[in-house]
Design a protein around this motif. Sequence first.
Motif, PDB file in Angstrom:
ATOM      1  N   GLN A 156       0.794  -1.224   0.000  1.00 30.43           N
ATOM      2  CA  GLN A 156       0.000   0.000   0.000  1.00 30.43           C
ATOM      3  C   GLN A 156       0.827   1.275   0.000  1.00 30.43           C
ATOM      4  OE1 GLN A 156      -3.369  -1.933   0.438  1.00 30.43           O
ATOM      5  NE2 GLN A 156      -1.810  -2.973   0.179  1.00 30.43           N
ATOM      6  N   LEU A 157       2.114   1.174   0.234  1.00 33.98           N
ATOM      7  CA  LEU A 157       2.964   2.360   0.339  1.00 33.98           C
ATOM      8  C   LEU A 157       3.472   2.779  -1.037  1.00 33.98           C
ATOM      9  CD1 LEU A 157       5.037   1.405   3.501  1.00 33.98           C
ATOM     10  CD2 LEU A 157       3.161   3.060   3.366  1.00 33.98           C
ATOM     11  N   GLU A 158       3.277   4.062  -1.345  1.00 31.76           N
ATOM     12  CA  GLU A 158       3.744   4.568  -2.628  1.00 31.76           C
ATOM     13  C   GLU A 158       5.176   5.079  -2.509  1.00 31.76           C
ATOM     14  OE1 GLU A 158       1.168   7.256  -4.665  1.00 31.76           O
ATOM     15  OE2 GLU A 158      -0.604   6.327  -3.781  1.00 31.76           O
ATOM     16  N   ASP A 159       5.997   4.734  -3.480  1.00 30.97           N
ATOM     17  CA  ASP A 159       7.377   5.210  -3.564  1.00 30.97           C
ATOM     18  C   ASP A 159       8.157   4.997  -2.263  1.00 30.97           C
ATOM     19  OD1 ASP A 159       9.533   6.248  -4.955  1.00 30.97           O
ATOM     20  OD2 ASP A 159       9.166   8.276  -4.204  1.00 30.97           O
ATOM     21  N   ALA A 160       7.938   3.840  -1.639  1.00 34.53           N
ATOM     22  CA  ALA A 160       8.654   3.505  -0.408  1.00 34.53           C
ATOM     23  C   ALA A 160       9.082   2.045  -0.466  1.00 34.53           C
ATOM     24  CB  ALA A 160       7.769   3.745   0.807  1.00 34.53           C
ATOM     25  N   GLU A 161      10.247   1.804   0.049  1.00 34.70           N
ATOM     26  CA  GLU A 161      10.765   0.444   0.136  1.00 34.70           C
ATOM     27  C   GLU A 161      10.712  -0.008   1.587  1.00 34.70           C
ATOM     28  OE1 GLU A 161      11.710  -1.398  -2.441  1.00 34.70           O
ATOM     29  OE2 GLU A 161      11.598   0.186  -3.943  1.00 34.70           O
ATOM     30  N   VAL A 162      10.262  -1.228   1.802  1.00 30.60           N
ATOM     31  CA  VAL A 162      10.266  -1.817   3.134  1.00 30.60           C
ATOM     32  C   VAL A 162      11.424  -2.800   3.183  1.00 30.60           C
ATOM     33  CG1 VAL A 162       9.020  -3.255   4.791  1.00 30.60           C
ATOM     34  CG2 VAL A 162       7.805  -1.485   3.496  1.00 30.60           C
ATOM     35  N   ILE A 163      12.295  -2.591   4.154  1.00 32.84           N
ATOM     36  CA  ILE A 163      13.517  -3.382   4.300  1.00 32.84           C
ATOM     37  C   ILE A 163      13.509  -3.999   5.692  1.00 32.84           C
ATOM     38  CG2 ILE A 163      16.035  -3.245   4.425  1.00 32.84           C
ATOM     39  CD1 ILE A 163      15.740  -0.672   2.616  1.00 32.84           C
ATOM     40  N   THR A 164      13.612  -5.319   5.755  1.00 30.65           N
ATOM     41  CA  THR A 164      13.738  -6.004   7.043  1.00 30.65           C
ATOM     42  C   THR A 164      15.171  -6.489   7.169  1.00 30.65           C
ATOM     43  OG1 THR A 164      11.429  -6.681   7.130  1.00 30.65           O
ATOM     44  CG2 THR A 164      12.977  -7.982   8.425  1.00 30.65           C
ATOM     45  N   ILE A 165      15.770  -6.258   8.342  1.00 29.77           N
ATOM     46  CA  ILE A 165      17.149  -6.670   8.583  1.00 29.77           C
ATOM     47  C   ILE A 165      17.208  -7.480   9.873  1.00 29.77           C
ATOM     48  CG2 ILE A 165      19.525  -5.901   8.998  1.00 29.77           C
ATOM     49  CD1 ILE A 165      18.858  -3.354   7.426  1.00 29.77           C
ATOM     50  N   SER A 166      17.901  -8.617   9.801  1.00 28.95           N
ATOM     51  CA  SER A 166      18.178  -9.442  10.980  1.00 28.95           C
ATOM     52  C   SER A 166      19.586 -10.005  10.823  1.00 28.95           C
ATOM     53  CB  SER A 166      17.161 -10.586  11.109  1.00 28.95           C
ATOM     54  OG  SER A 166      17.416 -11.599  10.149  1.00 28.95           O
ATOM     55  N   VAL A 167      20.051 -10.722  11.831  1.00 32.98           N
ATOM     56  CA  VAL A 167      21.364 -11.369  11.712  1.00 32.98           C
ATOM     57  C   VAL A 167      21.235 -12.835  11.316  1.00 32.98           C
ATOM     58  CG1 VAL A 167      22.591  -9.789  13.231  1.00 32.98           C
ATOM     59  CG2 VAL A 167      21.528 -11.821  14.182  1.00 32.98           C
ATOM     60  N   ASP A 168      20.045 -13.255  10.935  1.00 36.86           N
ATOM     61  CA  ASP A 168      19.881 -14.624  10.449  1.00 36.86           C
ATOM     62  C   ASP A 168      20.733 -14.825   9.196  1.00 36.86           C
ATOM     63  OD1 ASP A 168      17.650 -15.641  12.186  1.00 36.86           O
ATOM     64  OD2 ASP A 168      16.632 -13.911  11.307  1.00 36.86           O
ATOM     65  N   LEU A 169      21.148 -16.054   8.981  1.00 42.98           N
ATOM     66  CA  LEU A 169      21.895 -16.357   7.762  1.00 42.98           C
ATOM     67  C   LEU A 169      21.016 -16.140   6.536  1.00 42.98           C
ATOM     68  CD1 LEU A 169      23.735 -19.622   8.830  1.00 42.98           C
ATOM     69  CD2 LEU A 169      24.742 -17.358   8.527  1.00 42.98           C
ATOM     70  N   PRO A 170      21.578 -15.659   5.439  1.00 44.27           N
ATOM     71  CA  PRO A 170      20.785 -15.436   4.231  1.00 44.27           C
ATOM     72  C   PRO A 170      20.027 -16.686   3.769  1.00 44.27           C
ATOM     73  CG  PRO A 170      22.930 -14.410   3.999  1.00 44.27           C
ATOM     74  CD  PRO A 170      22.970 -15.222   5.268  1.00 44.27           C
ATOM     75  N   PHE A 171      20.602 -17.857   3.967  1.00 43.69           N
ATOM     76  CA  PHE A 171      19.945 -19.103   3.541  1.00 43.69           C
ATOM     77  C   PHE A 171      18.664 -19.329   4.337  1.00 43.69           C
ATOM     78  CE2 PHE A 171      24.604 -19.638   3.626  1.00 43.69           C
ATOM     79  CZ  PHE A 171      24.847 -19.548   2.263  1.00 43.69           C
ATOM     80  N   ALA A 172      18.727 -19.086   5.636  1.00 46.81           N
ATOM     81  CA  ALA A 172      17.550 -19.230   6.496  1.00 46.81           C
ATOM     82  C   ALA A 172      16.501 -18.179   6.128  1.00 46.81           C
ATOM     83  CB  ALA A 172      17.949 -19.109   7.963  1.00 46.81           C
ATOM     84  N   GLN A 173      16.945 -16.976   5.845  1.00 42.57           N
ATOM     85  CA  GLN A 173      16.012 -15.929   5.437  1.00 42.57           C
ATOM     86  C   GLN A 173      15.305 -16.310   4.140  1.00 42.57           C
ATOM     87  OE1 GLN A 173      18.578 -12.484   5.227  1.00 42.57           O
ATOM     88  NE2 GLN A 173      17.938 -11.794   7.270  1.00 42.57           N
ATOM     89  N   ARG A 174      16.038 -16.847   3.183  1.00 42.15           N
ATOM     90  CA  ARG A 174      15.445 -17.244   1.899  1.00 42.15           C
ATOM     91  C   ARG A 174      14.371 -18.304   2.111  1.00 42.15           C
ATOM     92  NH1 ARG A 174      19.771 -18.222  -1.648  1.00 42.15           N
ATOM     93  NH2 ARG A 174      20.011 -20.270  -0.716  1.00 42.15           N
ATOM     94  N   ARG A 175      14.674 -19.313   2.944  1.00 45.08           N
ATOM     95  CA  ARG A 175      13.677 -20.366   3.224  1.00 45.08           C
ATOM     96  C   ARG A 175      12.451 -19.775   3.901  1.00 45.08           C
ATOM     97  NH1 ARG A 175      18.233 -23.204   4.701  1.00 45.08           N
ATOM     98  NH2 ARG A 175      17.844 -22.827   6.907  1.00 45.08           N
ATOM     99  N   TRP A 176      12.664 -18.913   4.901  1.00 45.25           N
ATOM    100  CA  TRP A 176      11.556 -18.330   5.631  1.00 45.25           C
ATOM    101  C   TRP A 176      10.691 -17.479   4.700  1.00 45.25           C
ATOM    102  CZ3 TRP A 176       9.511 -13.617   6.576  1.00 45.25           C
ATOM    103  CH2 TRP A 176       8.508 -13.572   7.540  1.00 45.25           C
ATOM    104  N   CYS A 177      11.321 -16.639   3.889  1.00 45.24           N
ATOM    105  CA  CYS A 177      10.568 -15.775   2.965  1.00 45.24           C
ATOM    106  C   CYS A 177       9.737 -16.590   1.982  1.00 45.24           C
ATOM    107  CB  CYS A 177      11.509 -14.854   2.201  1.00 45.24           C
ATOM    108  SG  CYS A 177      12.204 -13.527   3.206  1.00 45.24           S
ATOM    109  N   ALA A 178      10.300 -17.678   1.478  1.00 46.71           N
ATOM    110  CA  ALA A 178       9.560 -18.533   0.544  1.00 46.71           C
ATOM    111  C   ALA A 178       8.349 -19.151   1.241  1.00 46.71           C
ATOM    112  CB  ALA A 178      10.473 -19.622  -0.016  1.00 46.71           C
ATOM    113  N   ALA A 179       8.537 -19.640   2.440  1.00 42.42           N
ATOM    114  CA  ALA A 179       7.442 -20.270   3.189  1.00 42.42           C
ATOM    115  C   ALA A 179       6.380 -19.244   3.597  1.00 42.42           C
ATOM    116  CB  ALA A 179       7.986 -20.985   4.420  1.00 42.42           C
ATOM    117  N   ALA A 180       6.808 -18.015   3.882  1.00 42.12           N
ATOM    118  CA  ALA A 180       5.891 -16.972   4.359  1.00 42.12           C
ATOM    119  C   ALA A 180       5.255 -16.174   3.216  1.00 42.12           C
ATOM    120  CB  ALA A 180       6.627 -16.022   5.309  1.00 42.12           C
ATOM    121  N   GLY A 181       5.722 -16.371   1.999  1.00 45.34           N
ATOM    122  CA  GLY A 181       5.173 -15.636   0.864  1.00 45.34           C
ATOM    123  C   GLY A 181       5.511 -14.153   0.877  1.00 45.34           C
TER     124      GLY A 181
END
Length: 166
Positions: free
Chosen positions: A73-98
Amino acid sequence: MPSITFKETPVTLMDSPVQTGDTAPDFTVLATDLSEVSLSDFKGKKKLISVVPSIDTGVCDQQTRRFNEEAAQLEDAEVITISVDLPFAQRRWCAAAGIENAHVFSDHRDLDFGKKFGAAIKEMRLLARSIFVVDRNGKVSYTEYVPEVTNHPDYDAAIEAVKAAE
């Protein structure tokens, strides 16, 4: 310096927190494909930076999903989430969470973001739950360091701040 606790135990932030009005420090984090990404890659856009200790825990999961939904819903804005999780774990989580509308990046390698934004927890090598809005000109227009890391941020205030940012 904000007073931060984790499960009611005080923790120490490694560096000074950024303040509203500061120029946002540039930082480098890793995308889920291990490529380097910097804040400067989003130059000219409004940015809502959602910081979570570990994306695969209850509150962090909810926070990331909520801002992913809001990003559509946000116009001309980027939403960025940052954690210290490994990129591989983040990729799996993002795929599962859509997760399709928000970017998810890892600060695992050297805590560059956490140190520059004053969000790295010394005792745990995790990031303190926090929210930052950075305007198109690179100025920090909103900050929230959640006092108790296991609590939710003020979602509505963060969304309003990114809508109001120049």
